[in-house]
Design a protein around this motif. Structure first.
Motif, PDB file in Angstrom:
ATOM      1  N   ILE A 211       6.828   8.405   1.425  1.00 14.54           N
ATOM      2  CA  ILE A 211       6.649   8.068   0.007  1.00 14.54           C
ATOM      3  C   ILE A 211       6.517   9.344  -0.806  1.00 14.54           C
ATOM      4  CG2 ILE A 211       5.118   6.954  -1.682  1.00 14.54           C
ATOM      5  CD1 ILE A 211       4.385   4.946   0.597  1.00 14.54           C
ATOM      6  N   SER A 212       5.744  10.300  -0.281  1.00 10.53           N
ATOM      7  CA  SER A 212       5.563  11.586  -0.957  1.00 10.53           C
ATOM      8  C   SER A 212       6.905  12.255  -1.195  1.00 10.53           C
ATOM      9  CB  SER A 212       4.656  12.479  -0.106  1.00 10.53           C
ATOM     10  OG  SER A 212       4.605  13.777  -0.615  1.00 10.53           O
ATOM     11  N   GLN A 213       7.746  12.269  -0.184  1.00  9.10           N
ATOM     12  CA  GLN A 213       9.069  12.886  -0.315  1.00  9.10           C
ATOM     13  C   GLN A 213       9.955  12.079  -1.253  1.00  9.10           C
ATOM     14  OE1 GLN A 213      10.387  13.139   3.753  1.00  9.10           O
ATOM     15  NE2 GLN A 213       9.332  15.079   4.103  1.00  9.10           N
ATOM     16  N   ASP A 214       9.938  10.751  -1.111  1.00 13.93           N
ATOM     17  CA  ASP A 214      10.800   9.886  -1.912  1.00 13.93           C
ATOM     18  C   ASP A 214      10.469   9.988  -3.407  1.00 13.93           C
ATOM     19  OD1 ASP A 214      12.899   7.783  -1.911  1.00 13.93           O
ATOM     20  OD2 ASP A 214      11.277   6.538  -2.730  1.00 13.93           O
ATOM     21  N   LEU A 215       9.172  10.015  -3.721  1.00 10.48           N
ATOM     22  CA  LEU A 215       8.742  10.069  -5.124  1.00 10.48           C
ATOM     23  C   LEU A 215       8.547  11.498  -5.624  1.00 10.48           C
ATOM     24  CD1 LEU A 215       6.153   7.130  -5.171  1.00 10.48           C
ATOM     25  CD2 LEU A 215       8.544   7.092  -5.910  1.00 10.48           C
ATOM     26  N   ASN A 216       8.664  12.461  -4.696  1.00  7.09           N
ATOM     27  CA  ASN A 216       8.499  13.874  -5.036  1.00  7.09           C
ATOM     28  C   ASN A 216       7.128  14.154  -5.655  1.00  7.09           C
ATOM     29  OD1 ASN A 216       9.299  16.543  -5.063  1.00  7.09           O
ATOM     30  ND2 ASN A 216      10.238  16.390  -7.087  1.00  7.09           N
ATOM     31  N   ILE A 217       6.091  13.619  -4.991  1.00  5.99           N
ATOM     32  CA  ILE A 217       4.710  13.864  -5.417  1.00  5.99           C
ATOM     33  C   ILE A 217       3.913  14.304  -4.188  1.00  5.99           C
ATOM     34  CG2 ILE A 217       4.717  12.299  -7.410  1.00  5.99           C
ATOM     35  CD1 ILE A 217       3.386  10.165  -5.696  1.00  5.99           C
ATOM     36  N   PRO A 218       2.806  15.019  -4.386  1.00  4.71           N
ATOM     37  CA  PRO A 218       2.016  15.496  -3.247  1.00  4.71           C
ATOM     38  C   PRO A 218       1.460  14.345  -2.408  1.00  4.71           C
ATOM     39  CG  PRO A 218       1.351  16.599  -5.275  1.00  4.71           C
ATOM     40  CD  PRO A 218       2.283  15.491  -5.667  1.00  4.71           C
ATOM     41  N   LEU A 219       1.303  14.571  -1.116  1.00  5.47           N
ATOM     42  CA  LEU A 219       0.789  13.571  -0.196  1.00  5.47           C
ATOM     43  C   LEU A 219      -0.593  13.078  -0.625  1.00  5.47           C
ATOM     44  CD1 LEU A 219       1.118  11.992   2.448  1.00  5.47           C
ATOM     45  CD2 LEU A 219       0.137  13.949   3.635  1.00  5.47           C
ATOM     46  N   GLY A 220      -1.438  13.996  -1.072  1.00 13.10           N
ATOM     47  CA  GLY A 220      -2.778  13.599  -1.532  1.00 13.10           C
ATOM     48  C   GLY A 220      -2.722  12.637  -2.705  1.00 13.10           C
ATOM     49  N   THR A 221      -1.746  12.819  -3.585  1.00 15.66           N
ATOM     50  CA  THR A 221      -1.570  11.924  -4.731  1.00 15.66           C
ATOM     51  C   THR A 221      -1.142  10.547  -4.252  1.00 15.66           C
ATOM     52  OG1 THR A 221      -0.962  13.807  -6.112  1.00 15.66           O
ATOM     53  CG2 THR A 221      -0.358  11.633  -6.930  1.00 15.66           C
ATOM     54  N   VAL A 222      -0.254  10.504  -3.260  1.00 16.35           N
ATOM     55  CA  VAL A 222       0.179   9.217  -2.690  1.00 16.35           C
ATOM     56  C   VAL A 222      -1.034   8.478  -2.129  1.00 16.35           C
ATOM     57  CG1 VAL A 222       1.505   8.132  -0.828  1.00 16.35           C
ATOM     58  CG2 VAL A 222       2.531   9.959  -2.175  1.00 16.35           C
ATOM     59  N   LYS A 223      -1.861   9.195  -1.377  1.00 17.95           N
ATOM     60  CA  LYS A 223      -3.040   8.580  -0.770  1.00 17.95           C
ATOM     61  C   LYS A 223      -4.003   8.056  -1.833  1.00 17.95           C
ATOM     62  CE  LYS A 223      -2.817  11.253   3.483  1.00 17.95           C
ATOM     63  NZ  LYS A 223      -3.503  12.182   4.391  1.00 17.95           N
ATOM     64  N   THR A 224      -4.171   8.820  -2.890  1.00 19.14           N
ATOM     65  CA  THR A 224      -5.060   8.398  -3.981  1.00 19.14           C
ATOM     66  C   THR A 224      -4.521   7.156  -4.675  1.00 19.14           C
ATOM     67  OG1 THR A 224      -5.812  10.661  -4.328  1.00 19.14           O
ATOM     68  CG2 THR A 224      -6.110   9.124  -6.162  1.00 19.14           C
ATOM     69  N   HIS A 225      -3.219   7.157  -4.994  1.00 21.54           N
ATOM     70  CA  HIS A 225      -2.610   5.993  -5.649  1.00 21.54           C
ATOM     71  C   HIS A 225      -2.733   4.748  -4.764  1.00 21.54           C
ATOM     72  CE1 HIS A 225      -1.293   8.398  -8.897  1.00 21.54           C
ATOM     73  NE2 HIS A 225      -0.112   8.774  -8.428  1.00 21.54           N
ATOM     74  N   LYS A 226      -2.503   4.927  -3.467  1.00 21.79           N
ATOM     75  CA  LYS A 226      -2.570   3.792  -2.546  1.00 21.79           C
ATOM     76  C   LYS A 226      -3.989   3.239  -2.497  1.00 21.79           C
ATOM     77  CE  LYS A 226      -1.391   2.439   2.176  1.00 21.79           C
ATOM     78  NZ  LYS A 226      -0.919   2.917   3.479  1.00 21.79           N
ATOM     79  N   ARG A 227      -4.954   4.125  -2.353  1.00 15.00           N
ATOM     80  CA  ARG A 227      -6.354   3.689  -2.260  1.00 15.00           C
ATOM     81  C   ARG A 227      -6.801   2.978  -3.537  1.00 15.00           C
ATOM     82  NH1 ARG A 227     -11.090   5.907  -3.750  1.00 15.00           N
ATOM     83  NH2 ARG A 227     -12.928   5.264  -2.618  1.00 15.00           N
ATOM     84  N   LYS A 228      -6.522   3.594  -4.686  1.00 16.65           N
ATOM     85  CA  LYS A 228      -6.923   2.983  -5.958  1.00 16.65           C
ATOM     86  C   LYS A 228      -6.206   1.663  -6.183  1.00 16.65           C
ATOM     87  CE  LYS A 228      -8.340   7.144  -8.417  1.00 16.65           C
ATOM     88  NZ  LYS A 228      -8.082   8.048  -9.534  1.00 16.65           N
ATOM     89  N   GLY A 229      -4.923   1.608  -5.810  1.00 11.53           N
ATOM     90  CA  GLY A 229      -4.160   0.375  -5.961  1.00 11.53           C
ATOM     91  C   GLY A 229      -4.722  -0.751  -5.117  1.00 11.53           C
ATOM     92  N   LEU A 230      -5.078  -0.451  -3.871  1.00 10.76           N
ATOM     93  CA  LEU A 230      -5.640  -1.478  -2.993  1.00 10.76           C
ATOM     94  C   LEU A 230      -7.000  -1.963  -3.504  1.00 10.76           C
ATOM     95  CD1 LEU A 230      -4.679  -0.089   0.531  1.00 10.76           C
ATOM     96  CD2 LEU A 230      -3.780  -2.133  -0.592  1.00 10.76           C
ATOM     97  N   ILE A 231      -7.786  -1.044  -4.037  1.00 10.90           N
ATOM     98  CA  ILE A 231      -9.085  -1.437  -4.593  1.00 10.90           C
ATOM     99  C   ILE A 231      -8.880  -2.370  -5.784  1.00 10.90           C
ATOM    100  CG2 ILE A 231     -11.105  -0.574  -5.857  1.00 10.90           C
ATOM    101  CD1 ILE A 231     -10.982   1.915  -3.986  1.00 10.90           C
ATOM    102  N   GLN A 232      -7.933  -2.031  -6.653  1.00  6.52           N
ATOM    103  CA  GLN A 232      -7.667  -2.884  -7.811  1.00  6.52           C
ATOM    104  C   GLN A 232      -7.096  -4.237  -7.387  1.00  6.52           C
ATOM    105  OE1 GLN A 232      -5.362  -0.276 -10.509  1.00  6.52           O
ATOM    106  NE2 GLN A 232      -7.023  -0.640 -11.955  1.00  6.52           N
ATOM    107  N   LEU A 233      -6.203  -4.240  -6.411  1.00 11.75           N
ATOM    108  CA  LEU A 233      -5.647  -5.506  -5.914  1.00 11.75           C
ATOM    109  C   LEU A 233      -6.753  -6.393  -5.364  1.00 11.75           C
ATOM    110  CD1 LEU A 233      -2.306  -4.876  -3.981  1.00 11.75           C
ATOM    111  CD2 LEU A 233      -2.667  -6.211  -6.039  1.00 11.75           C
TER     112      LEU A 233
END
Length: 186
Positions: free
Chosen positions: A153-175
């Motif tokens: 995902i980090s490579q596909d979206l061209n964003i840092p791995l830590g950002t991917v992890k943060t987005h995933k965690r926050k998204g799951l919490i909101q869901l």
């Protein structure tokens, strides 16, 4: 020359803000950390992620004390500790998925009511995803619908791995908050 100095001296340079020192420590210990992570996790992607995490911790927290032991021992202990944490987290996630699966996908899902219930749940999840910020939704869709790893995902979206992890965690919490009534009713 920094590369000819002891680990303690290189770490002291890292504490002073010299990022070349981090590269030197990675060159010295990166393969050791990776092999240990791979042996403990059994997955190359997870081992790569953990190796990166260990060196980020070394850089950000700078909590190595040369008086207490070697850099090798420190990084190995940190790697083991983080690998165990990942095992616990993966086991917890598997248990949650099994719990959801058994409640969402009962053994006999042939009845019309079961099919309607499944469709309703799917619709509610899609609606909940649409309420998330775009970056969180995108990461979750790639992870769960496309089966991509965090590194992919980090490579596909061209964003840092830590950002991917943060987005995933926050998204799951909101869901979880959005779907709270659905989760609790199961």
């Amino acid at each position: 020359m920094l590369s000819n100095q002891t680990d303690a001296e290189v770490f002291k340079a890292l504490r002073s803000g010299n990022l070349v020192a981090l590269g030197i420590l990675y060159d010295r210990y990166g393969s050791i950390v990776y092999r240990l992570a791979l042996r403990m996790l059994g997955n190359t992607q997870e081992a790569e992620d953990l190796t990166q995490e260990v060196f980020l911790i070394l850089w950000r927290h700078q909590n190595y004390e040369p008086k207490r032991g070697s850099m090798n021992a420190f990084l190995s202990t940190l790697t083991r500790s983080r690998a165990i944490d990942r095992h616990r987290k993966m086991r917890s996630q598997r248990q949650l998925i099994q719990k959801w699966s058994s409640s969402i996908f009962p053994e006999n899902q042939n009845s019309l009511m079961d099919k309607i219930s499944f469709q309703e749940i799917s619709h509610r999840v899609r609606e909940a995803l649409s309420l998330l910020p775009n970056n969180q939704r995108q990461v979750l869709e790639k992870a769960y619908y496309e089966g991509m790893s965090q590194s992919e995902i980090s490579q596909d979206l061209n964003i840092p791995l830590g950002t991917v992890k943060t987005h995933k965690r926050k998204g799951l919490i909101q869901l979880r908050q959005i779907l709270k009534d659905l989760v609790e009713s199961r």
